[in-house]
Design an enzyme around this catalytic site. Sequence first.
Site, PDB file in Angstrom:
ATOM      1  N   LYS A  54       0.841  -1.206   0.000  1.00 41.27           N
ATOM      2  CA  LYS A  54       0.000   0.000   0.000  1.00 41.27           C
ATOM      3  C   LYS A  54       0.876   1.256   0.000  1.00 41.27           C
ATOM      4  CE  LYS A  54      -3.936  -2.301   2.060  1.00 41.27           C
ATOM      5  NZ  LYS A  54      -4.715  -2.679   3.227  1.00 41.27           N
ATOM      6  N   GLN A  98      -4.975  -1.454   9.346  1.00 46.77           N
ATOM      7  CA  GLN A  98      -4.804  -2.783   8.747  1.00 46.77           C
ATOM      8  C   GLN A  98      -5.349  -3.851   9.693  1.00 46.77           C
ATOM      9  OE1 GLN A  98      -3.396  -3.342   5.579  1.00 46.77           O
ATOM     10  NE2 GLN A  98      -4.146  -5.413   5.924  1.00 46.77           N
ATOM     11  N   ASP A 121     -11.522   2.505   3.328  1.00 47.42           N
ATOM     12  CA  ASP A 121     -11.833   1.079   3.199  1.00 47.42           C
ATOM     13  C   ASP A 121     -13.339   0.880   3.044  1.00 47.42           C
ATOM     14  OD1 ASP A 121      -9.706  -0.635   3.007  1.00 47.42           O
ATOM     15  OD2 ASP A 121      -9.406  -0.836   5.184  1.00 47.42           O
TER      16      ASP A 121
END
Length: 299
Positions: A54, A98, A121
């Site tokens: 990422k 995460q 997200d």
Amino acid sequence: MTAQVIDGKEFAARVRGQVAEHVAKLKADHGITAGLAVILVGEDPASEVYVAAKHRQTVEVGMASFEHRLPADVSEEDLFALIDQLNADETVHGILCQFPVPDHLNERRVVARIDPAKDVDGLSVVNAGLLASGEKGLVSCTPLGCLMLLRDQLGNMSGKEAVVIGRSNLFGKPMGQLLLKESCTVTIAHSRTQDLAEVCKRADILVAAVGRAEMVKGDWVKPGATVIDVGITRIPHPDKPGKTKLLGDVDFASASDVAGAITPVPGGVGPMTIACLLANTLTATCRAHGLDEPEGLTA
Ligand code: NAP
């Protein structure tokens, strides 16, 4: 094999290229640098790999990448203090934590703490609700990636029969909502669905997100259907001792003899997820500054 193989790797590179162009324009025209903050709690090796990928791709498209590493025993209070700080930081347009996080932390509470406008997200209850009610929010990255592949492949999906196998909040439910928004007739199947093979056979668009290797056989697929394989199962490599291999939910060999188009595993849906994370960060940046959203990169 008769099906066209959908190249997600190539498509994801195209999406990142479009994002990079917009990011450069934001900088040149408005002096704005889009920024993504990633929080990693603990030292889970798989998470380390994802976070590194990422970071690399964020920097490659010209965005600012902020990494925050917290110890595995961080308190919820300290994690929330960091999220609050990032929520208030005008240089940060997207925030993600995460997952998985260590057991003493609750993922739902963590997601709920992130400002929904920065929840790139798309996992918050607010963003799920906006999607369900047909309003603008941020959409979970993997379903958004599948939507982009389907739009590219099929164009107008109105009236098509779509079957999604899997009903998770992360994938199945938002995928179903996105297909409904495209005016498909949507069925969401799950572990209690009766006659799954027959249900799948109705689908012009079949999306499998279960996590059971090669469950969907060729005779479950309607001739000419577009098949999107989201599932990932890692198995020991049959020919290379000590190595592993990824399998999808679809039996590629038999399904590709029947389908019109199909995504492979690996190299299909997988690469789209980070590309869509970057697309969402760009969208969040434009919205934060009252600018037009990038075309083709949102739901
Ligand atoms: P999940 O939360 O475990 O959900 C799995 C779904 O599959 C559940 O809704 C479950 O039904 C359903 N299911 C289980 N067994 C079934 C069966 N025999 N027949 C029909 N349905 C069945 O998983 P997820 O997070 O949605 O992820 C699904 C898969 O996609 C995983 O392999 C994951 O690794 C992969 N994935 C890939 C990406 C990516 O490529 N970047 C991103 C996200 C997910 P119930 O609800 O009834 O239990």
